[in-house]
Design an enzyme around this catalytic site. Structure first.
Site, PDB file in Angstrom:
ATOM      1  N   TRP A 109      -4.163  -5.806  -7.730  1.00  0.00           N
ATOM      2  CA  TRP A 109      -4.474  -4.682  -8.619  1.00  0.00           C
ATOM      3  C   TRP A 109      -3.218  -4.002  -9.161  1.00  0.00           C
ATOM      4  O   TRP A 109      -3.177  -3.577 -10.318  1.00  0.00           O
ATOM      5  CB  TRP A 109      -5.392  -3.682  -7.915  1.00  0.00           C
ATOM      6  N   ASP A 115      -4.846   6.564   2.960  1.00  0.00           N
ATOM      7  CA  ASP A 115      -5.253   5.220   2.542  1.00  0.00           C
ATOM      8  C   ASP A 115      -6.592   4.924   3.203  1.00  0.00           C
ATOM      9  O   ASP A 115      -6.786   5.180   4.396  1.00  0.00           O
ATOM     10  CB  ASP A 115      -4.192   4.201   2.998  1.00  0.00           C
ATOM     11  N   GLN A 118       9.425  -5.162 -11.115  1.00  0.00           N
ATOM     12  CA  GLN A 118       8.296  -5.664 -11.902  1.00  0.00           C
ATOM     13  C   GLN A 118       7.800  -4.709 -12.997  1.00  0.00           C
ATOM     14  O   GLN A 118       7.531  -5.137 -14.114  1.00  0.00           O
ATOM     15  CB  GLN A 118       7.158  -6.022 -10.955  1.00  0.00           C
ATOM     16  N   HIS A 122       0.807  -1.223   0.000  1.00  0.00           N
ATOM     17  CA  HIS A 122       0.000   0.000   0.000  1.00  0.00           C
ATOM     18  C   HIS A 122       0.842   1.275   0.000  1.00  0.00           C
ATOM     19  O   HIS A 122       0.529   2.230  -0.704  1.00  0.00           O
ATOM     20  CB  HIS A 122      -0.922   0.032   1.225  1.00  0.00           C
ATOM     21  N   GLU A 132       0.254  -2.895 -13.893  1.00  0.00           N
ATOM     22  CA  GLU A 132       1.574  -3.017 -14.508  1.00  0.00           C
ATOM     23  C   GLU A 132       1.526  -3.902 -15.756  1.00  0.00           C
ATOM     24  O   GLU A 132       2.227  -3.635 -16.730  1.00  0.00           O
ATOM     25  CB  GLU A 132       2.580  -3.555 -13.486  1.00  0.00           C
TER      26      GLU A 132
END
Ligand SMILES: *[C@@H]1O[C@H](CO)[C@@H](O)[C@H](O)[C@H]1NC(C)=O
Ligand SMILES: *[C@@H]1O[C@H](CO)[C@@H](O)[C@H](O)[C@H]1NC(C)=O
Length: 458
Positions: A356, A116, A338, A18, A361
């Site tokens: 997600w 958040d 990544q 997060h 990506e």
């Protein structure tokens, strides 16, 4: 843009992946509104991990308590669910409020909290609260109407697993078993993680409905079809699709950390030939499924790059890595950059749990995906990939994973007419995503409106 009297506190949730997403929002805000003070608030550990690199002059870092007590000072020996629980208790119990006071003590008082959504105690500190959702938007929608869904399904989730949720607007492609309400499977904590997460979500939903001024969503406008977008608008007060967050201005300033040499290894492979495998930082496959995946992958004969935590390496089939090494057909690494890997032209398929972040990506790289969802939003994400955007497939879809399913699915992504169609759809999403962040793109416009909103809330 923005007034010098504004001080926006961006509050992270320091677990899973997060916090980097919230830091991207904080960097975006401080870049677009240089006269506004922005404080990124998180635990000491998270700040130490994330605050390196070049930061805008108006971005500060402020610590909040992790909640680890004296007796449980050894975080490594404390189970995840308990660390989560202690952190949330400390934050609810004045920890967040105090951190916001500290942030304001040095000059301008905090005028608005952008936090958040898991940090919903922000609704109780007496400041305007704008929530940030980092997961799949359809899962947030499911949580927001969760009471109605749970009352409808009752104790029949197992017997109604394959039933489509067609009577809920926007849910036509989803089944009962795709809903995000169950915790991580196979845990040995006696259901404690589920208990902590259930309480967390109950508070989130109650507080978002009651107190959120707006909610930022990690998607670009137009990604979802009109029925899903309309349902989201209906359930969310002032929904702002401003994502993907990592494309916000100033967010991607950090260079890819390629300490295991993934990118040079990919440079030597033909275009769209490599299978990239990663199940993220939290999700991991059960040992028997890991073995099926490895042998299925080997049977495709395609080169692979696999990012896998080192403690799982001994679970791979005997000789698996030796064979891959012998003809240099595979690279196993404990960590990979990544985003950069998925943008590399050599990557032709992505095998993942479909969190997600991974979905965005994958889209960003225009790469077809094979999804083996495990919990949370992952099932709905996998469903959308296969049935909404048509650039990937489920791996096994609820059935035990077999090497034959892996071989067949992965091969269908890499080759043939079906593979070509999925690649074309993935590249179309990639183009639309980049267009949304152009000078007149919709994410760009939405983000500027979002910045105007949070900088004028007092
Ligand atoms: C679950 O939580 C309870 C209450 O905090 C605790 O007593 C119990 O030991 C936990 N169970 C496991 C298996 O960790
Ligand atoms: C590597 O060798 C194995 C057998 O040892 C073979 O099955 C596989 O197809 C080879 N892979 C490549 C990419 O040449």
């Amino acid at each position: 843009m923005g007034s010098t009297a504004a001080h926006v506190a961006v509050v992270a949730f320091p677990f899973s992946s997060h916090a980097p997403k919230l830091l991207a929002v904080a960097r975006g805000l401080s870049t677009v509104a240089p006269s506004v003070t922005v404080s990124f608030v998180s635990t000491a550990d998270t700040l130490a991990r994330l605050k390196g690199g070049a930061n805008p002059a108006n971005l500060r870092f402020v610590e909040m308590p992790s909640g680890a007590g004296e007796e449980e000072g050894d975080q490594a020996g404390t189970p995840m669910w308990r660390r989560l629980e202690m952190f949330l208790e400390a934050a609810e119990d004045g920890g967040l409020k105090k951190a916001l006071e500290t942030a304001g003590a040095a000059g301008v008082k905090v005028s608005c909290v952008v936090g958040d959504i898991f940090m919903s105690m922000a609704a109780e500190v007496g400041l305007p609260w704008v929530a940030v959702w980092t997961g799949g938007p359809t899962a947030l929608l499911a949580h927001l109407i969760g009471k109605a869904l749970r009352e409808d399904i009752g104790d029949n989730a197992a017997s109604r697993a394959d039933e489509f949720l067609t009577s809920y607007p926007g849910f036509g492609i989803f089944r009962v078993r795709d809903l995000p309400f169950s915790g991580p499977p196979g845990s040995t904590d006696g259901g404690n993680m589920s208990r902590v997460m259930t309480l967390l979500f109950r508070r989130v939903v109650e507080r978002v409905h009651r107190a959120a001024t707006a909610v930022a969503v990690n998607a670009f406008p137009g990604l979802f079809p009109p029925d899903i977008s309309a349902a989201l608008d209906d359930a969310l007060p002032n929904c702002h699709p401003i994502g993907p967050y990592y494309l916000l201005p100033g967010a991607g300033a950090v260079a890819a950390d390629d300490r295991h040499g993934c990118l040079p290894w990919l440079n030597d492979r033909p275009a769209a030939s490599v299978v990239y495998v990663s199940f993220g930082t939290v999700a991991s496959l059960p040992p028997d499924e890991l073995r099926e995946l490895a042998s299925g992958l080997e049977a495709t004969g395609a080169p692979f790059l696999w990012s896998l935590r080192e403690d799982s390496w001994p679970l791979l089939p005997p000789g698996f890595m030796d064979r891959a090494k012998a003809n240099n057909s595979g690279l196993l690494v404990p960590w990979s950059p990544q985003g950069a890997v998925l943008k590399h032209p050599a990557v032709g398929a992505f095998v993942t749990h479909s969190g997600w972040g991974a979905v965005l990506e994958g889209m960003s790289g225009g790469v077809p995906m094979a999804c083996r969802p495990s919990f949370g939003d992952q099932h709905m994400n996998a469903r959308a990939i296969e049935h909404l955007w048509c650039f990937g497939k489920a791996l096994g879809d609820g059935q035990p994973l077999t090497s034959a399913a892996v071989t067949e699915t992965v091969a269908s992504l890499l080759t043939g007419e079906e593979g070509a169609r999925m690649r074309a759809n993935a590249r179309d999403l990639q183009t639309r995503m980049l267009r949304a962040f152009g000078p007149t793109g919709e994410s760009t416009t939405n983000f500027h409106n979002f910045v105007d909103l949070v900088c004028t809330l007092v």
